[in-house]
Design an enzyme around this catalytic site. Structure first.
Site, PDB file in Angstrom:
ATOM      1  N   THR A  40       0.830  -1.217   0.000  1.00  0.00           N
ATOM      2  CA  THR A  40       0.000   0.000   0.000  1.00  0.00           C
ATOM      3  C   THR A  40       0.862   1.265   0.000  1.00  0.00           C
ATOM      4  OG1 THR A  40      -1.680  -1.201   1.243  1.00  0.00           O
ATOM      5  CG2 THR A  40      -1.837   1.196   1.270  1.00  0.00           C
ATOM      6  N   LYS A  69       1.934   4.747  18.554  1.00  0.00           N
ATOM      7  CA  LYS A  69       2.021   6.115  18.032  1.00  0.00           C
ATOM      8  C   LYS A  69       2.090   7.153  19.153  1.00  0.00           C
ATOM      9  CE  LYS A  69      -0.447   4.977  13.766  1.00  0.00           C
ATOM     10  NZ  LYS A  69      -1.794   4.815  13.203  1.00  0.00           N
TER      11      LYS A  69
HETATM   12  P1  NDP Z   1       1.686  -4.006   2.839  1.00  0.00           P
HETATM   13  O1  NDP Z   1       1.401  -5.293   3.537  1.00  0.00           O
HETATM   14  O2  NDP Z   1       0.699  -3.466   1.900  1.00  0.00           O
HETATM   15  O3  NDP Z   1       3.083  -4.133   2.063  1.00  0.00           O
HETATM   16  C1  NDP Z   1       4.212  -4.728   2.623  1.00  0.00           C
HETATM   17  C2  NDP Z   1       5.284  -4.814   1.557  1.00  0.00           C
HETATM   18  O4  NDP Z   1       6.494  -5.266   2.158  1.00  0.00           O
HETATM   19  C3  NDP Z   1       4.950  -5.815   0.424  1.00  0.00           C
HETATM   20  O5  NDP Z   1       5.363  -5.292  -0.813  1.00  0.00           O
HETATM   21  C4  NDP Z   1       5.796  -7.037   0.797  1.00  0.00           C
HETATM   22  O6  NDP Z   1       6.232  -7.791  -0.336  1.00  0.00           O
HETATM   23  C5  NDP Z   1       6.999  -6.373   1.428  1.00  0.00           C
HETATM   24  N1  NDP Z   1       7.700  -7.261   2.368  1.00  0.00           N
HETATM   25  C6  NDP Z   1       7.199  -7.938   3.413  1.00  0.00           C
HETATM   26  N2  NDP Z   1       8.175  -8.651   4.030  1.00  0.00           N
HETATM   27  C7  NDP Z   1       9.299  -8.426   3.325  1.00  0.00           C
HETATM   28  C8  NDP Z   1      10.644  -8.886   3.427  1.00  0.00           C
HETATM   29  N3  NDP Z   1      11.011  -9.729   4.385  1.00  0.00           N
HETATM   30  N4  NDP Z   1      11.558  -8.447   2.522  1.00  0.00           N
HETATM   31  C9  NDP Z   1      11.205  -7.599   1.527  1.00  0.00           C
HETATM   32  N5  NDP Z   1       9.944  -7.106   1.381  1.00  0.00           N
HETATM   33  C10 NDP Z   1       9.016  -7.545   2.258  1.00  0.00           C
HETATM   34  O7  NDP Z   1       2.006  -2.949   4.014  1.00  0.00           O
HETATM   35  P2  NDP Z   1       1.705  -1.382   4.028  1.00  0.00           P
HETATM   36  O8  NDP Z   1       2.270  -0.753   2.829  1.00  0.00           O
HETATM   37  O9  NDP Z   1       0.281  -1.142   4.384  1.00  0.00           O
HETATM   38  O10 NDP Z   1       2.525  -0.935   5.333  1.00  0.00           O
HETATM   39  C11 NDP Z   1       3.924  -0.848   5.328  1.00  0.00           C
HETATM   40  C12 NDP Z   1       4.382  -0.129   6.592  1.00  0.00           C
HETATM   41  O11 NDP Z   1       3.824   1.175   6.633  1.00  0.00           O
HETATM   42  C13 NDP Z   1       3.987  -0.793   7.910  1.00  0.00           C
HETATM   43  O12 NDP Z   1       5.006  -0.606   8.854  1.00  0.00           O
HETATM   44  C14 NDP Z   1       2.741  -0.011   8.329  1.00  0.00           C
HETATM   45  O13 NDP Z   1       2.532  -0.023   9.728  1.00  0.00           O
HETATM   46  C15 NDP Z   1       3.132   1.365   7.871  1.00  0.00           C
HETATM   47  N6  NDP Z   1       2.008   2.260   7.635  1.00  0.00           N
HETATM   48  C16 NDP Z   1       0.975   1.869   6.835  1.00  0.00           C
HETATM   49  C17 NDP Z   1      -0.067   2.727   6.594  1.00  0.00           C
HETATM   50  C18 NDP Z   1      -1.209   2.343   5.722  1.00  0.00           C
HETATM   51  O14 NDP Z   1      -2.161   3.141   5.624  1.00  0.00           O
HETATM   52  N7  NDP Z   1      -1.202   1.193   5.101  1.00  0.00           N
HETATM   53  C19 NDP Z   1      -0.101   4.074   7.199  1.00  0.00           C
HETATM   54  C20 NDP Z   1       1.048   4.385   8.018  1.00  0.00           C
HETATM   55  C21 NDP Z   1       2.051   3.506   8.223  1.00  0.00           C
HETATM   56  P3  NDP Z   1       5.208  -8.530  -1.339  1.00  0.00           P
HETATM   57  O15 NDP Z   1       4.575  -7.406  -2.123  1.00  0.00           O
HETATM   58  O16 NDP Z   1       6.066  -9.388  -2.181  1.00  0.00           O
HETATM   59  O17 NDP Z   1       4.244  -9.269  -0.483  1.00  0.00           O
HETATM   60  N1  HSE Z   2      -3.277   0.823  10.537  1.00  0.00           N
HETATM   61  C1  HSE Z   2      -2.970   2.190  10.751  1.00  0.00           C
HETATM   62  C2  HSE Z   2      -4.253   2.955  10.964  1.00  0.00           C
HETATM   63  C3  HSE Z   2      -2.239   2.732   9.554  1.00  0.00           C
HETATM   64  O1  HSE Z   2      -5.319   2.423  10.660  1.00  0.00           O
HETATM   65  O2  HSE Z   2      -4.187   4.061  11.469  1.00  0.00           O
HETATM   66  C4  HSE Z   2      -1.743   4.129   9.755  1.00  0.00           C
HETATM   67  O3  HSE Z   2      -0.718   4.171  10.705  1.00  0.00           O
END
Ligand code: NDP
Ligand code: HSE
Length: 433
Positions: free
Chosen positions: A13, A203
């Protein structure tokens, strides 16, 4: 102009949101064009993706990016704890600055990470880790640094606010709405962290350390989530003029403890008067009220999760890093970096002082409200309101809202009320502001 070469670890995401901003054609500041993605690490290199990438950009080995001498900045947006922590620390030790959205890692290992960054003369920037797209870390580090922060209270988890809003407005089903939040990319990989309040606790821990300048024990934050919220509580709260929101609270406490600053910190589902600015924060939006001296009160508001908003925060950190690298200075910017300067501690659960809501199911017999009122009074708990809201057959539901009281006194009263012969069940307990 010198380019800023980045390696992105994670292409879900948030990672995809970053890619979209960096490849957008819109009229964003020209400095954006100086950011170059050298590599992207993912878990499954063969996964079908909705963005087509050149083959040589992808790797399933994040450490290859850390070891690449062409890369200046590592962007960690993969989530999880142990591997992510390892990646962040190894990157810093390799002399690369890090941008991360990972609140779980920063809340638990912030001290080690900030110290390592300083030791190696690089930065770790975390704007996206708290409140998604709302600039909150940067203001705490810079624009508000001329103030003494006294209190922060906010809605800092988008998933739970999305669920509670849908339950309130549309009487939506809890489980279905959680699934929708996952589908929209708001929830964590394991949404337990969202619904049980741990994400909000991570947070508020990060914000507290930045605002008050001291290391705190993340695990000592009293935390409750929304997973026990009953639709009845939402209805009763509404009848009484409140909204229910998952709040995170952090305030200087006047409890004296030598030279250490005492902090009253908690996370929990709470009643908020409908007239309060936080009551109007709906859906995936977050908001945080900051009370500071001499500034007064401000509220920061906006989307708290999701691809675009979170990527906006990540990219702004990358731009800040690039600007600081362009200065080519050998000294670290003391406001862009972060180091603790104060001794702080979280006060015990029993010392936390707040208003409470209690819903009691009991026999509809004369004198029961009086007995409940007496027990609260005997424990020095002052009642703001007590009402009988629903009576069916021979049962009644009594809702009590207290004035501010310590958890110690409130819990003692609750225990005594629960064993009254007329009381069948303490059905729910929430905080109030
Ligand atoms: P997703 O689950 O959507 O994406 C995770 C990504 O990381 C995928 O592309 C996955 O690969 C990759 N990944 C997982 N494990 C590994 C590894 N061991 N080595 C290399 N790549 C890896 O997560 P989000 O994007 O939602 O969230 C990412 C971070 O951002 C988290 O820490 C979350 O807490 C934080 N965050 C998220 C928000 C949100 O709204 N979603 C808001 C604020 C913070 P693959 O595609 O191959 O599965
Ligand atoms: N899972 C978190 C939320 C993502 O819903 O607020 C943003 O940190």
């Amino acid at each position: 102009m010198q380019k800023c070469k980045i390696g992105i670890i994670g292409f879900g995401t948030v990672g995809k949101g970053i890619y979209r901003i960096l490849n957008s054609q819109s009229s964003i500041h020209p400095i954006l064009k100086e950011i170059e993605i050298v590599g992207i690490a993912v878990k499954n290199i063969n996964k079908k993706r909705d963005i087509e990438l050149e083959n040589n950009l992808l790797t399933n080995n994040p450490f290859k990016l850390i070891d690449d001498p062409n890369i200046d900045v590592i962007v960690e947006v993969m989530g999880g704890i142990d591997i992510a922590k390892d990646i962040i620390l190894k990157s810093l030790k390799a002399g690369k600055s890090v941008v991360t959205a990972n609140k779980a890692v920063i809340a638990r290992f912030g001290t080690e990470i900030y110290t390592t960054a300083t030791k190696y003369g690089v930065y770790v920037l975390t704007e996206a880790a708290v409140c998604g797209g709302i600039p909150i870390i940067e203001p705490l580090k810079r624009s508000l640094r001329s103030n003494q922060i006294n209190k922060m209270v906010g809605i800092i988890n988008g998933t739970t606010n999305f669920i509670l809003t849908k339950m309130t407005k549309e009487k939506a089903d809890y489980k279905e709405t959680l699934k929708l939040a996952q589908k929209l990319g708001f929830a964590e990989f394991d949404p337990t962290a969202d619904v049980e309040g741990h994400d909000a606790a991570d947070k508020i821990s990060i914000l507290t350390e930045l605002a008050f300048g001291g290391k705190i024990n993340r695990d000592s934050i009293s935390t409750e989530g929304i997973n026990q919220i009953n639709i009845k509580d939402i209805e009763y709260a509404n009848k009484l003029g409140f909204e229910i929101k998952l709040l995170a609270f952090s305030e200087r406490s006047d409890i004296n403890s030598n030279d250490s600053l005492s902090l009253n910190i908690w996370v929990g589902p709470s009643l908020i008067p409908k007239s309060h600015p936080l009551a109007a924060v709906e859906g995936v939006n977050n908001a945080i009220l900051i009370e500071a001296n001499p500034l007064g009160e401000i509220m920061l508001y906006g989307p708290g999760a999701g691809s675009g908003p979170t990527a906006s925060s990540v990219v702004s950190d990358i731009l800040n890093l690039h600007a600081s690298l362009l200065k080519n200075s050998s000294s670290i910017d003391p406001l862009l970096s972060f180091n603790f300067w104060k001794d702080c501690h979280v006060i015990d659960f029993n010392q936390i002082s707040k208003k409470n809501y209690l819903r009691i199911i009991c026999l509809d017999t004369p004198g029961v409200i009086g007995k409940i009122g007496d027990l609260f009074g005997n424990n020095d708990v002052s009642i703001e309101s007590i009402v009988q809201l629903d009576a069916s057959e021979n049962k009644a539901e009594i809702v009590v809202i207290t004035h501010e009281v310590t958890n110690g006194k409130f819990e003692k009263s609750k225990k005594e009320i629960s064993v009254l012969s007329e009381v069948e069940l303490i059905a729910s307990q929430l905080s109030c502001i």
